[in-house]
Design a protein around this motif. Structure first.
Motif, PDB file in Angstrom:
ATOM      1  N   PRO A  60      43.654 -13.119 -41.936  1.00 38.42           N
ATOM      2  CA  PRO A  60      42.338 -13.147 -42.588  1.00 38.42           C
ATOM      3  C   PRO A  60      41.896 -14.522 -43.080  1.00 38.42           C
ATOM      4  CG  PRO A  60      43.535 -11.183 -43.259  1.00 38.42           C
ATOM      5  CD  PRO A  60      44.493 -12.006 -42.444  1.00 38.42           C
ATOM      6  N   GLY A  61      42.780 -15.260 -43.753  1.00 43.46           N
ATOM      7  CA  GLY A  61      42.396 -16.568 -44.263  1.00 43.46           C
ATOM      8  C   GLY A  61      42.107 -17.568 -43.156  1.00 43.46           C
ATOM      9  N   VAL A  62      42.901 -17.505 -42.087  1.00 42.77           N
ATOM     10  CA  VAL A  62      42.684 -18.399 -40.946  1.00 42.77           C
ATOM     11  C   VAL A  62      41.380 -18.040 -40.246  1.00 42.77           C
ATOM     12  CG1 VAL A  62      43.530 -19.062 -38.655  1.00 42.77           C
ATOM     13  CG2 VAL A  62      45.125 -18.884 -40.577  1.00 42.77           C
ATOM     14  N   LYS A  63      41.160 -16.763 -40.029  1.00 36.91           N
ATOM     15  CA  LYS A  63      39.945 -16.302 -39.359  1.00 36.91           C
ATOM     16  C   LYS A  63      38.701 -16.734 -40.128  1.00 36.91           C
ATOM     17  CE  LYS A  63      37.833 -12.072 -37.518  1.00 36.91           C
ATOM     18  NZ  LYS A  63      38.011 -10.603 -37.363  1.00 36.91           N
ATOM     19  N   GLU A  64      38.740 -16.578 -41.448  1.00 40.02           N
ATOM     20  CA  GLU A  64      37.576 -16.927 -42.258  1.00 40.02           C
ATOM     21  C   GLU A  64      37.318 -18.425 -42.268  1.00 40.02           C
ATOM     22  OE1 GLU A  64      35.598 -15.706 -46.554  1.00 40.02           O
ATOM     23  OE2 GLU A  64      37.540 -14.878 -45.966  1.00 40.02           O
ATOM     24  N   TRP A  65      38.393 -19.214 -42.353  1.00 35.03           N
ATOM     25  CA  TRP A  65      38.189 -20.664 -42.393  1.00 35.03           C
ATOM     26  C   TRP A  65      37.822 -21.240 -41.031  1.00 35.03           C
ATOM     27  CZ3 TRP A  65      36.851 -24.425 -45.356  1.00 35.03           C
ATOM     28  CH2 TRP A  65      36.824 -24.184 -46.728  1.00 35.03           C
ATOM     29  N   ARG A  66      38.266 -20.612 -39.950  1.00 36.06           N
ATOM     30  CA  ARG A  66      37.765 -21.016 -38.635  1.00 36.06           C
ATOM     31  C   ARG A  66      36.247 -20.833 -38.580  1.00 36.06           C
ATOM     32  NH1 ARG A  66      41.775 -18.557 -33.946  1.00 36.06           N
ATOM     33  NH2 ARG A  66      43.636 -19.836 -34.373  1.00 36.06           N
ATOM     34  N   TYR A 187      40.413 -24.887 -51.509  1.00 39.13           N
ATOM     35  CA  TYR A 187      39.286 -24.440 -50.673  1.00 39.13           C
ATOM     36  C   TYR A 187      39.368 -22.922 -50.526  1.00 39.13           C
ATOM     37  CZ  TYR A 187      39.064 -29.408 -49.512  1.00 39.13           C
ATOM     38  OH  TYR A 187      38.978 -30.774 -49.573  1.00 39.13           O
ATOM     39  N   LEU A 188      38.630 -22.239 -51.358  1.00 35.13           N
ATOM     40  CA  LEU A 188      38.719 -20.784 -51.443  1.00 35.13           C
ATOM     41  C   LEU A 188      38.064 -20.115 -50.245  1.00 35.13           C
ATOM     42  CD1 LEU A 188      37.728 -20.885 -55.157  1.00 35.13           C
ATOM     43  CD2 LEU A 188      39.944 -20.037 -54.362  1.00 35.13           C
ATOM     44  N   ARG A 189      38.472 -18.895 -49.978  1.00 31.42           N
ATOM     45  CA  ARG A 189      37.762 -18.107 -48.968  1.00 31.42           C
ATOM     46  C   ARG A 189      36.385 -17.752 -49.539  1.00 31.42           C
ATOM     47  NH1 ARG A 189      42.172 -13.487 -47.243  1.00 31.42           N
ATOM     48  NH2 ARG A 189      44.040 -14.796 -47.433  1.00 31.42           N
ATOM     49  N   PRO A 190      35.320 -18.001 -48.816  1.00 21.74           N
ATOM     50  CA  PRO A 190      33.985 -17.669 -49.334  1.00 21.74           C
ATOM     51  C   PRO A 190      33.825 -16.204 -49.726  1.00 21.74           C
ATOM     52  CG  PRO A 190      33.784 -19.141 -47.458  1.00 21.74           C
ATOM     53  CD  PRO A 190      35.230 -18.760 -47.544  1.00 21.74           C
ATOM     54  N   SER A 191      34.588 -15.317 -49.081  1.00 23.11           N
ATOM     55  CA  SER A 191      34.450 -13.881 -49.350  1.00 23.11           C
ATOM     56  C   SER A 191      35.151 -13.432 -50.627  1.00 23.11           C
ATOM     57  CB  SER A 191      35.012 -13.080 -48.174  1.00 23.11           C
ATOM     58  OG  SER A 191      36.411 -13.282 -48.053  1.00 23.11           O
ATOM     59  N   MET A 192      35.939 -14.302 -51.251  1.00 26.77           N
ATOM     60  CA  MET A 192      36.723 -13.882 -52.420  1.00 26.77           C
ATOM     61  C   MET A 192      35.829 -13.570 -53.614  1.00 26.77           C
ATOM     62  SD  MET A 192      40.014 -16.483 -52.316  1.00 26.77           S
ATOM     63  CE  MET A 192      40.801 -15.711 -53.748  1.00 26.77           C
ATOM     64  N   PRO A 193      36.022 -12.417 -54.272  1.00 24.60           N
ATOM     65  CA  PRO A 193      35.256 -12.086 -55.480  1.00 24.60           C
ATOM     66  C   PRO A 193      35.566 -13.060 -56.610  1.00 24.60           C
ATOM     67  CG  PRO A 193      36.406 -10.153 -54.598  1.00 24.60           C
ATOM     68  CD  PRO A 193      36.951 -11.348 -53.884  1.00 24.60           C
ATOM     69  N   ASP A 194      34.606 -13.245 -57.507  1.00 26.89           N
ATOM     70  CA  ASP A 194      34.744 -14.228 -58.585  1.00 26.89           C
ATOM     71  C   ASP A 194      35.970 -13.981 -59.455  1.00 26.89           C
ATOM     72  OD1 ASP A 194      32.475 -15.428 -57.653  1.00 26.89           O
ATOM     73  OD2 ASP A 194      31.148 -14.609 -59.196  1.00 26.89           O
ATOM     74  N   GLU A 195      36.249 -12.727 -59.782  1.00 23.49           N
ATOM     75  CA  GLU A 195      37.391 -12.435 -60.655  1.00 23.49           C
ATOM     76  C   GLU A 195      38.700 -12.799 -59.965  1.00 23.49           C
ATOM     77  OE1 GLU A 195      39.491 -11.521 -63.969  1.00 23.49           O
ATOM     78  OE2 GLU A 195      37.299 -11.735 -63.763  1.00 23.49           O
ATOM     79  N   GLU A 196      38.798 -12.511 -58.675  1.00 24.33           N
ATOM     80  CA  GLU A 196      39.992 -12.869 -57.908  1.00 24.33           C
ATOM     81  C   GLU A 196      40.147 -14.386 -57.840  1.00 24.33           C
ATOM     82  OE1 GLU A 196      41.840 -12.295 -53.386  1.00 24.33           O
ATOM     83  OE2 GLU A 196      40.059 -11.176 -53.994  1.00 24.33           O
ATOM     84  N   VAL A 197      39.035 -15.087 -57.705  1.00 27.75           N
ATOM     85  CA  VAL A 197      39.045 -16.551 -57.665  1.00 27.75           C
ATOM     86  C   VAL A 197      39.600 -17.119 -58.960  1.00 27.75           C
ATOM     87  CG1 VAL A 197      37.511 -18.559 -57.762  1.00 27.75           C
ATOM     88  CG2 VAL A 197      37.219 -16.860 -55.949  1.00 27.75           C
ATOM     89  N   ARG A 198      39.108 -16.638 -60.078  1.00 29.49           N
ATOM     90  CA  ARG A 198      39.570 -17.157 -61.381  1.00 29.49           C
ATOM     91  C   ARG A 198      41.064 -16.904 -61.581  1.00 29.49           C
ATOM     92  NH1 ARG A 198      34.283 -15.432 -62.901  1.00 29.49           N
ATOM     93  NH2 ARG A 198      35.031 -13.349 -63.383  1.00 29.49           N
ATOM     94  N   LYS A 199      41.526 -15.722 -61.211  1.00 26.68           N
ATOM     95  CA  LYS A 199      42.945 -15.399 -61.358  1.00 26.68           C
ATOM     96  C   LYS A 199      43.801 -16.302 -60.473  1.00 26.68           C
ATOM     97  CE  LYS A 199      42.507 -10.521 -62.687  1.00 26.68           C
ATOM     98  NZ  LYS A 199      42.750  -9.113 -62.258  1.00 26.68           N
ATOM     99  N   LEU A 200      43.317 -16.554 -59.262  1.00 28.84           N
ATOM    100  CA  LEU A 200      44.084 -17.383 -58.330  1.00 28.84           C
ATOM    101  C   LEU A 200      44.192 -18.820 -58.824  1.00 28.84           C
ATOM    102  CD1 LEU A 200      45.540 -17.852 -55.652  1.00 28.84           C
ATOM    103  CD2 LEU A 200      43.304 -18.176 -54.569  1.00 28.84           C
ATOM    104  N   ILE A 201      43.072 -19.403 -59.248  1.00 27.68           N
ATOM    105  CA  ILE A 201      43.093 -20.796 -59.707  1.00 27.68           C
ATOM    106  C   ILE A 201      43.951 -20.934 -60.960  1.00 27.68           C
ATOM    107  CG2 ILE A 201      41.701 -22.739 -60.512  1.00 27.68           C
ATOM    108  CD1 ILE A 201      41.469 -22.041 -57.516  1.00 27.68           C
ATOM    109  N   SER A 202      43.840 -19.973 -61.867  1.00 30.28           N
ATOM    110  CA  SER A 202      44.657 -19.992 -63.082  1.00 30.28           C
ATOM    111  C   SER A 202      46.151 -19.918 -62.741  1.00 30.28           C
ATOM    112  CB  SER A 202      44.262 -18.826 -63.988  1.00 30.28           C
ATOM    113  OG  SER A 202      45.080 -18.775 -65.133  1.00 30.28           O
TER     114      SER A 202
END
Length: 222
Positions: A60-66, A187-202
């Motif tokens: 999924p991450g590779v597909k999205e970033w391609r 470089y986050l996946r554009p599809s990632m929800p905001d809450e998931e993004v914050r948890k990941l960066i933290s």
């Protein structure tokens, strides 16, 4: 916090582009602590086994970033997102080349979350920094030993010029064992929800600081 923004050109091509920006201060870079280093071979072995049955284009991450690369004009079969390059290295050799704790941990994050990450010596970065799309005049000496022309590629640029990308970073701002302050761009996946993004960066910021000491501050830009 560091003056870092996304250009209108990149936003127009990838409207849902977003990145995590983490600044680290007073860190100590050396070898990876044994508690982590001893577990990495098993982690990479499991990744290598999973790649025997899963094509890179279905990750999924590779597909999205391609897809992101194609939107800005980059041919992803010629210039691969850095996490895909790492996965191909793991499939071939078993694990990435170990360098030092900062790069090794960055590679671990990239493989684990299937996203590109860049890490830079903050004392060699001249603000403001902008993430944009490169032009024909943008190039740098890459860590892969090549002069990289960055036209139609996502780049990070400071007041001196371009220095990083989700493909390969420059020698000018590379992190070494003498680095005390660092900038990490996730470089986050554009599809990632905001809450998931914050948890990941933290989570990334906390683990990096646990290994290297010092302090961190982070934000999300889009």
């Amino acid at each position: 916090m560091l003056d870092l923004s996304v250009s209108t050109k990149l936003k127009s091509l990838v409207p849902d582009f977003k990145a995590g920006v983490i600044c680290y201060h007073h860190i100590v870079i050396s070898e990876m602590p044994p508690m982590i280093a001893d577990r990495l071979p098993l982690f990479y072995e499991s990744i290598q086994l999973s790649l025997e049955s899963q094509p890179f284009g279905e990750i999924p991450g590779v597909k999205e970033w391609r897809s992101v690369f194609k939107k800005v004009g980059t041919d992803p079969s010629r210039y691969r997102p850095s996490q895909e390059a790492l996965l191909r290295k793991i499939k071939k050799d078993g694990q990435p080349h170990m360098i030092h704790s900062a790069v090794d941990l960055n590679n671990f994050f990239s493989v684990q979350f299937s996203i590109p990450l860049g890490i830079y010596d903050l004392d060699h970065v001249r603000t403001p920094v902008r993430i944009t799309v490169g032009t024909a005049k943008d190039e740098y000496d890459g860590l892969n030993g090549r002069v990289m022309n960055m036209e139609d590629k996502i780049v990070s640029a400071d007041s001196v010029g371009v220095f990083g990308s989700p493909i390969v970073d420059s020698r000018r701002t590379c992190v070494t064992e003498q680095t005390e302050n660092a900038l990490q761009i996730v470089y986050l996946r554009p599809s990632m929800p905001d809450e998931e993004v914050r948890k990941l960066i933290s989570k990334i910021a906390e683990m990096f600081t646990q290994v290297h000491g010092g302090e961190n501050e982070w934000t999300i830009i889009s």
